[in-house]
Motif scaffolding. Structure first.
Motif, PDB file in Angstrom:
ATOM      1  N   GLU A  20      21.027   1.518 -31.789  1.00  0.00           N
ATOM      2  CA  GLU A  20      21.498   2.660 -30.981  1.00  0.00           C
ATOM      3  C   GLU A  20      22.979   2.512 -30.665  1.00  0.00           C
ATOM      4  O   GLU A  20      23.743   3.475 -30.785  1.00  0.00           O
ATOM      5  CB  GLU A  20      20.691   2.782 -29.684  1.00  0.00           C
ATOM      6  CG  GLU A  20      19.317   3.363 -29.863  1.00  0.00           C
ATOM      7  CD  GLU A  20      19.304   4.854 -30.145  1.00  0.00           C
ATOM      8  OE1 GLU A  20      20.371   5.501 -30.212  1.00  0.00           O
ATOM      9  OE2 GLU A  20      18.199   5.385 -30.314  1.00  0.00           O
ATOM     10  N   LYS A  21      23.401   1.314 -30.273  1.00  0.00           N
ATOM     11  CA  LYS A  21      24.819   1.079 -29.976  1.00  0.00           C
ATOM     12  C   LYS A  21      25.674   1.261 -31.228  1.00  0.00           C
ATOM     13  O   LYS A  21      26.759   1.839 -31.173  1.00  0.00           O
ATOM     14  CB  LYS A  21      25.017  -0.328 -29.410  1.00  0.00           C
ATOM     15  CG  LYS A  21      24.502  -0.494 -27.999  1.00  0.00           C
ATOM     16  CD  LYS A  21      24.731  -1.902 -27.499  1.00  0.00           C
ATOM     17  CE  LYS A  21      24.152  -2.090 -26.119  1.00  0.00           C
ATOM     18  NZ  LYS A  21      24.321  -3.462 -25.614  1.00  0.00           N
ATOM     19  N   TYR A  22      25.179   0.760 -32.353  1.00  0.00           N
ATOM     20  CA  TYR A  22      25.908   0.875 -33.619  1.00  0.00           C
ATOM     21  C   TYR A  22      26.062   2.338 -34.021  1.00  0.00           C
ATOM     22  O   TYR A  22      27.144   2.773 -34.404  1.00  0.00           O
ATOM     23  CB  TYR A  22      25.150   0.088 -34.696  1.00  0.00           C
ATOM     24  CG  TYR A  22      25.864   0.001 -36.018  1.00  0.00           C
ATOM     25  CD1 TYR A  22      26.886  -0.927 -36.216  1.00  0.00           C
ATOM     26  CD2 TYR A  22      25.504   0.812 -37.087  1.00  0.00           C
ATOM     27  CE1 TYR A  22      27.530  -1.017 -37.443  1.00  0.00           C
ATOM     28  CE2 TYR A  22      26.142   0.726 -38.316  1.00  0.00           C
ATOM     29  CZ  TYR A  22      27.162  -0.191 -38.479  1.00  0.00           C
ATOM     30  OH  TYR A  22      27.799  -0.281 -39.698  1.00  0.00           O
ATOM     31  N   ILE A  23      24.983   3.096 -33.914  1.00  0.00           N
ATOM     32  CA  ILE A  23      25.026   4.525 -34.251  1.00  0.00           C
ATOM     33  C   ILE A  23      26.024   5.251 -33.350  1.00  0.00           C
ATOM     34  O   ILE A  23      26.828   6.063 -33.814  1.00  0.00           O
ATOM     35  CB  ILE A  23      23.629   5.158 -34.157  1.00  0.00           C
ATOM     36  CG1 ILE A  23      22.749   4.666 -35.311  1.00  0.00           C
ATOM     37  CG2 ILE A  23      23.714   6.679 -34.166  1.00  0.00           C
ATOM     38  CD1 ILE A  23      21.297   5.080 -35.208  1.00  0.00           C
ATOM     39  N   THR A  24      25.972   4.951 -32.072  1.00  0.00           N
ATOM     40  CA  THR A  24      26.898   5.588 -31.115  1.00  0.00           C
ATOM     41  C   THR A  24      28.336   5.271 -31.468  1.00  0.00           C
ATOM     42  O   THR A  24      29.199   6.154 -31.501  1.00  0.00           O
ATOM     43  CB  THR A  24      26.578   5.140 -29.681  1.00  0.00           C
ATOM     44  OG1 THR A  24      25.232   5.498 -29.370  1.00  0.00           O
ATOM     45  CG2 THR A  24      27.541   5.761 -28.690  1.00  0.00           C
ATOM     46  N   LYS A  25      28.598   4.012 -31.772  1.00  0.00           N
ATOM     47  CA  LYS A  25      29.958   3.577 -32.115  1.00  0.00           C
ATOM     48  C   LYS A  25      30.448   4.255 -33.393  1.00  0.00           C
ATOM     49  O   LYS A  25      31.577   4.741 -33.461  1.00  0.00           O
ATOM     50  CB  LYS A  25      29.972   2.062 -32.282  1.00  0.00           C
ATOM     51  CG  LYS A  25      31.300   1.486 -32.667  1.00  0.00           C
ATOM     52  CD  LYS A  25      31.198  -0.035 -32.842  1.00  0.00           C
ATOM     53  CE  LYS A  25      32.473  -0.608 -33.385  1.00  0.00           C
ATOM     54  NZ  LYS A  25      32.342  -2.056 -33.639  1.00  0.00           N
ATOM     55  N   SER A  49      29.388   7.022 -34.716  1.00  0.00           N
ATOM     56  CA  SER A  49      29.330   8.486 -34.660  1.00  0.00           C
ATOM     57  C   SER A  49      30.537   9.096 -33.979  1.00  0.00           C
ATOM     58  O   SER A  49      30.678  10.307 -33.917  1.00  0.00           O
ATOM     59  CB  SER A  49      28.043   8.934 -33.946  1.00  0.00           C
ATOM     60  OG  SER A  49      26.920   8.548 -34.711  1.00  0.00           O
ATOM     61  N   ARG A  50      31.405   8.280 -33.460  1.00  0.00           N
ATOM     62  CA  ARG A  50      32.592   8.800 -32.760  1.00  0.00           C
ATOM     63  C   ARG A  50      33.654   9.222 -33.726  1.00  0.00           C
ATOM     64  O   ARG A  50      33.829   8.823 -34.784  1.00  0.00           O
ATOM     65  CB  ARG A  50      33.150   7.750 -31.819  1.00  0.00           C
ATOM     66  CG  ARG A  50      32.209   7.483 -30.679  1.00  0.00           C
ATOM     67  CD  ARG A  50      32.808   6.479 -29.752  1.00  0.00           C
ATOM     68  NE  ARG A  50      31.809   6.199 -28.717  1.00  0.00           N
ATOM     69  CZ  ARG A  50      31.840   5.171 -27.935  1.00  0.00           C
ATOM     70  NH1 ARG A  50      32.808   4.296 -28.032  1.00  0.00           N
ATOM     71  NH2 ARG A  50      30.936   4.994 -27.012  1.00  0.00           N
TER      72      ARG A  50
END
Length: 66
Positions: free
Chosen positions: A58-63, A65-66
């Protein structure tokens, strides 16, 4: 045929993000601390990440996706 449930898997979402951003399975695996085999299984929806890996993904996807 892919079902809606499979498309909602976190690993499949991870795969879409990596493909959209041209991130290789090896780079993704290295960043997440797993093997490329594991990443491929997540991307295909064959395996579901455990709770610990879900948080990291989840953290990786968020990072990414910016």
């Amino acid at each position: 045929m892919l079902t809606y449930q499979i498309l909602q898997h976190l690993g499949v979402r991870l795969g879409r993000v990596c493909l959209e951003r041209n991130i290789s399975a090896i780079d993704c695996a290295t960043a997440l601390g797993v093997s490329k085999y594991t990443v491929y299984k997540w991307w295909s929806g064959s395996w579901k990440p455990n709770t610990k890996n879900e948080k990291v993904i989840e953290k990786y996807i968020t990072k990414k996706s910016r």
